[in-house]
Scaffold this active site. Structure first.
Site: not given
Ligand code: SF4
Length: 316
Positions: A18, A47, A130, A132, A228
């Site tokens: 992405c 990841h 996680h 994030e 991931s």
């Molecule tokens: Fe990619 Fe994570 Fe950003 Fe979504 S939030 S575009 S999966 S890096």
């Protein structure tokens, strides 16, 4: 397996990298080119084992604890984002920091900070532990409550319900998040929701593609590392739709017995898995007898995020 048993490979579209992952890897590569090795990276930049090993070979050093980084070093924050405490520690230790947090995660951080100033508390839908989730929850010292499932929604105890907002990890299962969000709305009917969902475009598109793919194949191979989140969700989704699904970190992990007797093999890749790994998996399945590769119809993604100041090329 003989060639007439396995006929066709179908590739999900879109799959793999992405825009946030592309940008994060480019930040480390450009930092290496500009400042030379070593460049320190807090947590795996994305990841994926292949990506991390590749950057290690080029001179990146991955650490979890900032105490491992020498004073004056250059440090990159991973795509998952970091808490305020980590940011403060990096500043205090005098590092030159490049932030590879995906702009779509930063958007959630900005929203949390803005609403917190207005007196909001938060329900965060996400997976405990996680990075994030740790980064987003760590935007505040208190007042952000994690729910992982509908049971947690029943139990959660915000200190007030007048000013309550919901935020979501960007890489969740779209369907599970919808179910949990519905439970949150049911319990807190006045809760404030983001204008646009926090689950990112890449997560949504890859899950939509797997839904279509699962109708066309007998087994799905997901290229992605076990850590991931979005790759795990792809395998889970295919299984929910009644198709066997297996995750592989590399082509070597693919087991011939998974494909035995299957006519159509679907392949997808998580947002952190490079296309070269998909190509290796295709080669391996071809060697096992597949005779054709077809790319599914799907949308073309054009999202691209700018690099941080200080790492842009002169001309960009
Ligand atoms: Fe990619 Fe994570 Fe950003 Fe979504 S939030 S575009 S999966 S890096």
């Amino acid at each position: 397996m003989t060639s007439h048993e396995l006929q066709k490979i179908v590739l999900a579209e879109p799959r793999g990298f992405c825009a946030g992952v592309d940008r994060a890897i480019e930040i480390v590569e450009r930092a290496l080119a500009k400042f030379g090795a070593p460049i320190y990276v807090r947590h795996e930049i994305v990841h994926n084992t292949y990506v991390v090993n590749n950057l290690k070979e080029k001179g990146a050093i991955f650490i979890e604890d900032l105490a491992e980084v020498p004073r004056g070093a250059t440090l990159v924050f991973s795509a998952h984002g970091v808490s305020k405490a980590v940011q403060r520690e990096a500043d205090a230790r005098g590092f030159t920091v490049f932030d590879a947090t995906c702009p779509l995660v930063t958007k959630v951080h900005v929203e949390v900070a803005k609403l917190a100033r207005e007196g909001y508390e938060f329900i965060m839908i996400g997976h405990k532990g996680h990075p994030e989730v740790e980064g987003t929850m760590g935007q505040l010292d208190h007042g952000i409550h994690l729910v992982e499932d509908v049971d947690d929604v029943r139990r959660v105890q915000p200190s007030q319900t007048e000013k309550l907002a919901v935020v979501t990890q960007t890489t969740l299962s779209v369907d599970d998040a919808a179910e949990i969000s519905a439970a949150v709305r049911m319990r807190f009917p006045r809760i404030r929701e983001p204008k646009q969902q926090d689950i990112c475009y890449a997560t949504q598109n890859r899950q939509d593609a797997v839904k279509l793919l699962s109708k066309q194949v007998d087994v799905v191979i997901v290229v992605g590392s076990p850590t991931s989140s979005n790759s795990n969700r792809l395998a889970e989704l295919a299984r929910k739709l009644g198709v066997d699904a297996y995750m592989v970190d590399s082509a070597e992990e693919l087991r011939p017995e998974w494909l035995a007797g299957r006519q159509r093999v679907g392949i997808t890749a998580g947002a952190s898995a490079p296309e070269i790994l998909v190509q290796h998996v295709i080669e391996r399945i071809r060697a096992l007898g597949a005779v054709a590769v077809r790319r599914m119809d799907g949308i073309t993604e054009t999202v691209k995020f700018p690099l941080p100041k200080g790492l842009k090329l002169e001309s960009s």
